[in-house]
Enzyme design. Structure first.
Site, PDB file in Angstrom:
ATOM      1  CB  SER A  60       6.076 -31.309 -21.874  1.00 43.54           C
ATOM      2  OG  SER A  60       4.999 -31.802 -21.102  1.00 43.54           O
ATOM      3  CE  LYS A  63       9.796 -33.505 -24.339  1.00 44.56           C
ATOM      4  NZ  LYS A  63      10.274 -33.300 -25.720  1.00 44.56           N
ATOM      5  CE1 TYR A  85       8.034 -36.245 -22.419  1.00 45.85           C
ATOM      6  CE2 TYR A  85       6.447 -35.300 -20.888  1.00 45.85           C
ATOM      7  CZ  TYR A  85       6.997 -35.369 -22.151  1.00 45.85           C
ATOM      8  OH  TYR A  85       6.509 -34.556 -23.156  1.00 45.85           O
TER       9      TYR A  85
END
Length: 343
Positions: free
Chosen positions: A117, A145, A141
């Site tokens: 991402s 990643k 988050y």
């Protein structure tokens, strides 16, 4: 080859399955269906229901089909939720990936494509984000990643596994209405939800250092994103041991205000947006340089912003029977050129 696509019943995953099978590749979907929908998986594609944390089921799936490549999309992905539940996000996104990679290397699967991402970059202070832009994620988050990329690349170096980490920018659109995003976590469906409730869209801050004061983002059609996965998978197949890290975007910035204008023109729901305070941590501008993906994969995006909005709107109308086009919308009408902020 036979590709195991984890998260293949999700919004992006279902598009990757369609792109893979349309390109002549065999696919197997592995999904816990916590957010994915079984009906998105084609009848001729096997569906294994389970978590990547289930090492035994992962091993049995790799052997039973037999799998020669993996596209790993299964993950928790809500930024705000990750702040409230960091332990859950690290368990699902990092430990789930570790379990999967352990099974993949034991089974001598040669190729692995990882769904990353643009969240790994955090708040980059650059006009165009390249793959060499320093990574400074601002949420658990994004951290998971980035940690996932480290784990994938380290595993590749140690085992000879060919790897590709694809850093997605803002994904929108649909290949078909039945594959549309049913969540309301991204800008386009968030605006749809407000407009069809006869409420004004919200803009978070209009005092950013951008031409119109609103945040600028790079939007990529999910069909283009899915095709990038096919190109990456084939690049790994052609060059065993390869290691790729690539931005997947269009390289064009569109402001939030511009997007709300385009959405109004396509849907026919014209409501002036309301401006509220900035959200903490929102970078003013995040726009990809997609040059490396073009050079390494021969891939580039083909769809524009209006394609994304029109196809997403068709899906929204299908999944929400109470929604309807506004009076000024005409099916297939060209709402005019999008005002793109120069990259």
């Amino acid at each position: 080859m036979t590709w195991l696509i984890t998260g293949g019943a999700g919004y992006i995953g279902a598009h990757v399955v369609r792109a893979m099978t349309s390109a002549g590749e065999r696919a197997v979907v592995y999904d816990d269906l916590s957010t994915g929908l079984a009906e998105r998986v084609p009848d001729d594609v096997p569906l294994v229901v389970g978590s990547t944390l289930d090492a035994g089921l992962v091993r049995r799936t790799l052997a039973a089909h037999p799998v020669t490549g993996v596209v790993h999309l299964a993950a928790k992905k809500q930024v705000g939720e990750s702040v409230a539940q960091p332990l859950r996000y690290y368990r699902e996104n990092v430990e789930g990936l570790r379990v999967l990679l352990e099974a993949v290397t034991a089974a001598r699967v040669p190729a692995f494509v990882f769904s990353s991402s643009a969240a790994v970059y955090g708040m980059p202070d650059v006009e165009l984000v390249t793959e060499d832009t320093p990574c400074a994620p601002m949420s658990p988050y994004g951290e998971t990643k980035l940690a996932g990329e480290w784990l994938v690349r380290a595993t590749g170096r140690a085992s000879g596994l060919a790897t590709a980490c694809l850093r997605y920018f803002n994904v929108a659109g649909a290949a078909a209405p039945e594959l549309a995003d049913v969540g309301v976590f991204n800008l386009v469906p968030m605006v749809f939800e407000r407009l069809t409730a006869d409420a004004a869209p919200r803009i978070f801050g209009d005092d950013h250092p951008t031409p119109d004061g609103t945040c600028v983002r790079d939007y990529i059609h999910v069909v283009d994103l899915a095709e990038a996965h096919v190109a990456a998978a084939r690049a790994l197949t052609a060059a065993p041991g390869r290691d790729l890290t690539l931005n997947i975007g269009r390289g064009e910035g569109v402001s939030v205000r511009e997007m709300t204008d385009r959405i109004a023109a396509v849907t026919g729901h014209h409501r002036a947006p309301t401006v509220t305070a900035r959200r903490p941590g929102d970078p003013a501008r995040v726009v990809a340089s997609a040059d490396r993906a073009a050079a390494e994969l021969g891939w580039q995006a083909r769809h524009d912003v209006d394609d994304m909005i029109r196809s997403a709107w068709e899906g929204w109308l299908r999944t929400r029977p109470g929604a309807h086009p506004g009076p000024a919308a005409r099916p297939g009408a060209d709402p005019g050129p999008a005002r793109l902020t120069a990259p």
